[in-house]
Design an enzyme around this catalytic site. Structure first.
Site, PDB file in Angstrom:
ATOM      1  N   GLU A  43      18.261  35.051   8.823  1.00 39.10           N
ATOM      2  CA  GLU A  43      18.186  35.287  10.276  1.00 39.10           C
ATOM      3  C   GLU A  43      19.280  36.219  10.800  1.00 39.10           C
ATOM      4  O   GLU A  43      19.830  35.967  11.874  1.00 39.10           O
ATOM      5  CB  GLU A  43      18.264  33.941  11.017  1.00 39.10           C
ATOM      6  CG  GLU A  43      17.120  33.019  10.660  1.00 39.10           C
ATOM      7  CD  GLU A  43      17.242  31.648  11.311  1.00 39.10           C
ATOM      8  OE1 GLU A  43      16.267  31.196  11.911  1.00 39.10           O
ATOM      9  OE2 GLU A  43      18.317  31.026  11.201  1.00 39.10           O
TER      10      GLU A  43
HETATM   11  C1  ACM Z   1      17.262  28.679   7.749  1.00 41.24           C
HETATM   12  O1  ACM Z   1      16.644  27.659   8.041  1.00 41.24           O
HETATM   13  N1  ACM Z   1      17.669  29.500   8.702  1.00 41.24           N
HETATM   14  C2  ACM Z   1      17.550  29.044   6.370  1.00 41.24           C
END
Ligand code: ACM
Length: 533
Positions: A338
């Site tokens: 992310e």
């Molecule tokens: C995640 O759940 N951002 C790896």
């Protein structure tokens, strides 16, 4: 003390008082094939007799093996606490006399090259755990533990001999990496809480605890060369609480305790996104040279290290070096998920450089599935959580895969719409959803040979203390242990849920605050035991 904890404390005490008189007479069935062992063993052959474990029983350990001796101490302490029996430990070079327990290492069996194979043989005369390595022996002890009544987990309940069903269990895991992850960044958990999680993993033969040590909301591991990371970056958490961090001594103590239970700690420093706690602690890590504000919310994707500044790689080098120095395990997890505020080219450049730094300290890189976009190869590990395409790309580049599909394996997802704790973005994950999937059939072009193992993460945005942890991980955790350990051809939800239901007493005896799912036929194990005078 939280109300629900109080409630469970009363329940547990009530259970102990209620069951204490009758449990003296209730013993596990004499048919070993009808057992409640999780994960389900490879093969069980019952011989319908009983072994009597009493005050005269000692543990004999193959001479000169320090780790086997530690295994013996683990077993002896459990038996002593529950029974008050002396349970002496002796070293020996040959098979002991009748009435005893024998822990020994055998030559590796042809088809079981790992150290995790064990054979638990119980006859009317002797209990023998013969294993290919010390790990396997420890797993044999966990199986023995689960063949005994759950009050074995409680202090001073039995004063009478314990009976064990006779037969042979031959067992080894399907995957060598069987883990859980604890996010100590969104909320901080102290050393004692982490140790309890280690205890729970050990009971179910899991062997990895991945610690998510840093995120936007907090930096939780001491780095001597960058002290503001903890003094400032570790000073808060989601919701604005006081946060906290592990000193190096704390971390070493966790590593030591985990090792004693054959559990490897995998440290994660999430980069280049999820880094606000670091960006708030040191201005030079930011592109504009200014510190950010500390963050206590739960949004993701807004932070990034400045990937074209050389000081950022000096920072990464120091962090990876200092943590690697106190981490005996082979892996270093760089996060990589992310990073929505990092341009794609910058992201790939950053991951490539972080990967080289990890390798320079003798570690193998693990990253969340987005790292498949970087120049990775067979030395690297991709942790699948969101995008199948990323996992497939990782495999094409030669990397191994850890299976953590968020739709099945995220322990922070709510069980259903009534669950108070947890999140919902990956959907509700009832106990059957957590169990009914197989790593090797989840993604079309990924097979068991590409898979290192399974890991169930617990993110802690809504999780504040050990009670919360327990409620979300139990009873899903034993299911992940079985998904990782047991061959899919030997698994079925309908059979598993019966075994899981008979762990109710064990959860209570351990003081675990678990979710009493309506899908599981919870059963007092004493109804399943045979009554004996
Ligand atoms: C995640 O759940 N951002 C790896």
């Amino acid at each position: 003390m939280k109300m629900k904890f109080l409630f469970f404390a009363i329940l547990t005490l009530g259970g102990v008082l209620l069951f204490a008189p009758s449990c003296k007479k209730a013993y596990p069935t004499t048919d070993m094939s009808i057992n409640s062992v999780i994960p389900r063993p490879d093969s069980v052959a019952a011989t319908s007799g009983t072994f009597v474990l009493d005050d005269g029983t000692s543990i004999y350990v193959q001479s000169g093996n320090e780790r086997l001796m530690k295994n013996a101490i683990f077993l002896a302490e459990m038996l002593r606490n529950a029974t008050g029996f002396e349970i002496e430990i002796n070293e020996t070079n040959r098979k002991p006399r009748e009435g005893n327990i024998f822990l020994t290492i055998v030559e590796e069996k042809e088809n079981n090259p790992s150290n995790e194979f064990y054979e638990l043989s119980i006859t009317e005369k002797l209990v023998t755990i013969a294993s290919s390595g010390e790990e396997g022996n420890f797993y044999g002890i966990q199986t023995l533990r689960q063949l005994l009544p759950s009050n074995i987990e409680t202090e001073g309940i039995f004063e009478e001999p314990l009976l064990l069903p006779t037969g042979t269990i031959i067992d080894s895991p399907q995957y060598g990496y069987r883990g859980a992850m604890l996010d100590v960044a969104r909320h901080f958990f102290d050393v004692e809480s982490v140790k309890r999680v280690v205890d729970y993993l050990a009971l179910y033969k899991m062997n990895v605890l991945h610690l998510h040590l840093t995120d936007d909301q907090g930096w939780r591991i001491e780095i001597e060369s960058w002290p503001n990371l903890t003094s400032h970056g570790g000073s808060t958490e989601v919701g604005g609480g006081e946060g906290g961090y592990f000193s190096k001594e704390d971390y070493k103590e966790i590593v030591r305790y985990a090792e004693e239970h054959y559990i490897m700690i995998v440290p994660e420093v999430d980069m280049p996104g999820h880094t606000n706690a670091a960006l708030a602690s040191y201005p030079e890590l930011n592109c504009d040279g200014k510190v950010t504000e500390l963050y206590t919310g739960i949004k993701v994707g807004f932070s990034t290290l400045c990937t074209d500044k050389e000081v950022v790689y000096e920072f990464v080098d120091d962090v990876v070096r200092e943590i690697s120095e106190i981490t005996p395990g082979r892996y270093f997890h760089i996060g990589g998920d992310e990073s929505h505020s990092t341009k794609q080219d910058d992201y790939v450049y950053f991951v490539n450089r972080a990967r080289e730094i990890v390798k320079s300290y003798g570690k193998q890189m693990i990253g969340w599935d987005e790292v498949a976009h970087a120049d990775i190869n067979s030395e690297d590990v991709v942790q699948f959580w969101a995008r199948e395409k990323n996992a497939s790309m990782g495999v094409k580049k030669g990397a191994s895969i850890i299976m953590s599909p968020s739709k099945h394996a995220y322990m922070d997802m709510k069980y259903d719409s009534t669950t108070v704790l947890g999140l919902t973005w990956a959907g509700f994950t009832e106990v059957d959803d957590a169990y009914i999937w197989s790593p090797d059939t989840l993604i079309d072009d990924i097979n068991s040979k590409d898979i290192l193992g399974v890991e169930a993460p617990l993110w802690s945005e809504t999780v504040e203390d050990l009670d919360d942890v327990e409620f979300l991980i139990f009873p899903r955790l034993p299911g992940y242990a079985e998904v990782a350990w047991t061959d899919p051809s030997k698994r079925s939800w309908d059979e598993y849920k019966e075994r899981l239901g008979r762990h109710e007493n064990r959860f209570k005896a351990l003081g675990i605050d678990f979710y009493q799912s309506p899908l599981v036929p919870w059963q007092d194990e004493h109804d399943f035991f045979v009554e004996k005078e």
